[in-house]
Write an enzyme that holds these catalytic residues in place. Structure first.
Site, PDB file in Angstrom:
ATOM      1  CD  GLU A  44      -3.929  -9.196 -47.823  1.00 56.12           C
ATOM      2  OE1 GLU A  44      -2.940  -9.241 -48.565  1.00 56.12           O
ATOM      3  OE2 GLU A  44      -4.182  -8.229 -47.079  1.00 56.12           O
ATOM      4  CG  HIS A  94      -1.513  -7.243 -43.827  1.00 55.39           C
ATOM      5  ND1 HIS A  94      -0.359  -6.899 -44.501  1.00 55.39           N
ATOM      6  CD2 HIS A  94      -2.535  -6.989 -44.687  1.00 55.39           C
ATOM      7  CE1 HIS A  94      -0.669  -6.466 -45.703  1.00 55.39           C
ATOM      8  NE2 HIS A  94      -1.986  -6.507 -45.838  1.00 55.39           N
ATOM      9  CG  HIS A 101      -2.695  -1.687 -46.337  1.00 56.94           C
ATOM     10  ND1 HIS A 101      -3.870  -1.766 -47.046  1.00 56.94           N
ATOM     11  CD2 HIS A 101      -2.253  -2.962 -46.227  1.00 56.94           C
ATOM     12  CE1 HIS A 101      -4.124  -3.030 -47.355  1.00 56.94           C
ATOM     13  NE2 HIS A 101      -3.156  -3.776 -46.860  1.00 56.94           N
ATOM     14  CG  HIS A 140       0.053  -5.305 -49.921  1.00 59.49           C
ATOM     15  ND1 HIS A 140      -0.041  -6.673 -50.089  1.00 59.49           N
ATOM     16  CD2 HIS A 140      -1.013  -4.971 -49.140  1.00 59.49           C
ATOM     17  CE1 HIS A 140      -1.109  -7.134 -49.455  1.00 59.49           C
ATOM     18  NE2 HIS A 140      -1.711  -6.118 -48.873  1.00 59.49           N
TER      19      HIS A 140
END
Length: 246
Positions: free
Chosen positions: A83, A102, A104, A170
């Protein structure tokens, strides 16, 4: 340029912090830092990958905005995250941003799937988090891996000019001027999501902080909100904490 020792150490620490906070399980999640107009440091997967909680400075590699080596040998044995476009497109489109995270967080994902928005439901409990939520936390409606430029452009459109965007099914993306701020924003959003789930599970109703109370929340300054908070996060890891400012 190819050394960047302090920056690599900071990103590695930040990866361990988000893992320690439960925001990134296993090998999922990454953090990046802009170095110049075309280069960034980002957490990559190496030959002895053990997960975010065991990130070391050697795992932080220099790449360009197209995912190529930022210097000879930088990707020898390491692979950028799938990503990476998530990072590079935020950095391309947001000149106010230097660091991108980023992760989760399960509570953030659960709250969003339950239809619960991240709202300013607390006051002095978390002043920076309350101010962030009061400005709105948008939701990107797609639950895909952000692997292409087109997918990254869609996410950035959903994010707008906000510091955090929730990714449906996500996780989240957090963007800030510093790595420390990007992490602390994610911690606050995770905390608000957890409290919201607990309130709803107890049969309660989520109510935003009254405007009068919001107006009286003091700005404790970056030295406290970021500097002191970051030293606390490092202390939670049991690492060596510098007494100087962040």
């Amino acid at each position: 340029m190819t050394d960047l020792k302090e920056q690599r150490e900071l990103i590695a620490e930040a990866c361990r912090v988000i893992a320690g906070r439960g925001l990134a399980d296993g090998i999922l999640g990454h953090i990046s830092l802009r170095i110049d107009e075309n280069l960034l440091l980002v957490r990559c997967r190496g030959p002895r990958e053990r997960g975010l909680g065991y990130t070391v400075p050697e795992d932080i590699r220099l790449v360009d905005l197209d995912g190529n080596e930022g210097a000879p040998g930088e990707l020898a044995g390491w692979a950028p995250p799938n990503e990476l476009p998530l990072h590079t497109e935020v950095l391309r489109r947001r000149p106010d941003v230097e660091a991108v995270l980023h992760a989760h967080p399960p509570e953030v994902v659960a709250a969003d799937l339950a239809g619960i928005e991240i709202r300013p439901i607390v006051g002095a409990f978390d002043i920076p988090g309350t101010r962030l939520a009061a400005g709105g936390v948008p939701v990107h409606p797609r639950g895909v891996l952000i692997r292409t430029l087109a997918q990254a452009e869609e996410m950035v459109e959903s994010m707008g000019d906000r510091p955090v965007v929730v990714l449906r099914g996500h996780g989240l993306t957090s963007a800030a001027v510093t790595v420390e701020q990007a992490v602390l924003q994610a911690v606050s959003v995770d905390g608000l999501a957890r409290l919201s789930l607990q309130v709803k599970a107890a049969g309660g109703t989520l109510v935003d902080l009254p405007e009068a109370d919001m107006a009286e929340l003091p700005d404790l300054g970056s030295g406290f909100n970021t500097g002191t908070a970051w030293r606390h996060e490092l202390a939670r890891l049991g690492g060596v904490v510098d007494s100087g400012p962040c």
